[in-house]
Design an enzyme around this catalytic site. Structure first.
Site, short mmCIF file in Angstrom:
data_model
loop_
_atom_site.label_atom_id
_atom_site.label_comp_id
_atom_site.label_asym_id
_atom_site.label_seq_id
_atom_site.Cartn_x
_atom_site.Cartn_y
_atom_site.Cartn_z
N GLY A 11 11.12 50.84 72.20
CA GLY A 11 10.33 51.82 71.46
C GLY A 11 10.78 51.81 70.01
N LYS A 17 13.92 56.66 73.39
CA LYS A 17 14.20 55.61 74.38
C LYS A 17 15.61 55.70 74.95
CE LYS A 17 14.99 52.37 70.64
NZ LYS A 17 14.84 53.42 69.65
N SER A 18 16.60 56.02 74.15
CA SER A 18 17.98 56.12 74.66
C SER A 18 18.11 57.30 75.62
CB SER A 18 18.98 56.25 73.52
OG SER A 18 19.05 55.04 72.79
N HIS A 56 25.01 60.25 70.69
CA HIS A 56 24.95 59.60 72.00
C HIS A 56 26.16 59.96 72.86
CE1 HIS A 56 21.33 57.20 71.58
NE2 HIS A 56 21.72 56.84 70.36
#
Length: 191
Positions: A11, A17-18, A56
């Site tokens: 994407g 996406k992650s 993240h």
């Protein structure tokens, strides 16, 4: 591993996406009793990248299951020593891995070198897949961007596009994430 599954998720930048990939990994781990491995390919090169890496990490800390993180900017097969038949590996991300493998100081981008990098990445994915229950690969859709005025970026886009095609061909499932919505582009056979 003979029945190892491969998932490809792509994407645009900041498309979600992650997050989708992490949820998919957790779902797979819960279903199978597997263990989670995060294969981080990014390097902290500037403040924006450092912020993304920290975000993240925080997302994984909030996960209902524990993650084991390995940071390999190149030579991703090194994660193999930590894997077993119950491992679910999330490689984030292919575009960063390609950048790290491709743009080395004082190495000309000859066709031979480009082929060597392509082969190394595809072989590395195959090696990880042999060791793990599932491999989820996240990538960016940069080849849709108007980047081709620069020769280096054109080369990068060309190799990335070829990698995407090769991985999707091998993948059990492939997704395009846009605005946080995953669109399944290739469906695996239901188990």
């Amino acid at each position: 591993m003979e029945n190892s599954r491969l998932y490809f998720i792509t994407g645009g930048v900041r498309s979600g996406k992650s997050s989708f990939a992490e949820k998919k990994a957790v779902e797979l781990a819960i279903q199978s009793g597997g263990n989670l491995h995060y294969l981080a390919c990014g390097r902290s090169s500037d403040a924006e990248m450092e912020e993304r890496i920290n975000r993240h990490r925080q997302d994984r800390h909030r996960s209902p299951l524990a993650w084991r993180t390995s940071e390999y900017a190149t030579d991703v097969t090194r994660i193999g020593k930590d894997l077993d038949a119950k491992s679910i590996v999330l490689l984030d991300c292919l575009t960063t891995l390609l950048d790290n493998e491709l743009f080395l100081p004082n190495v000309p981008l000859t066709e031979g070198f480009l082929h060597k990098v392509f082969t190394k990445i595809i072989k590395g994915i195959g090696e990880i897949r042999k060791e793990a229950q599932s491999l989820i690969i996240v990538s960016n859709e940069v080849v849709q961007e108007p980047i081709f005025q620069d020769e280096f970026l054109h080369t990068y886009g060309k190799v990335l596009g070829l990698l995407h095609q090769a991985i999707v061909e091998r993948a059990d499932e492939a997704y395009l994430v846009e605005s946080g919505v995953p669109l399944r582009m290739k469906a695996g056979i239901p188990e």
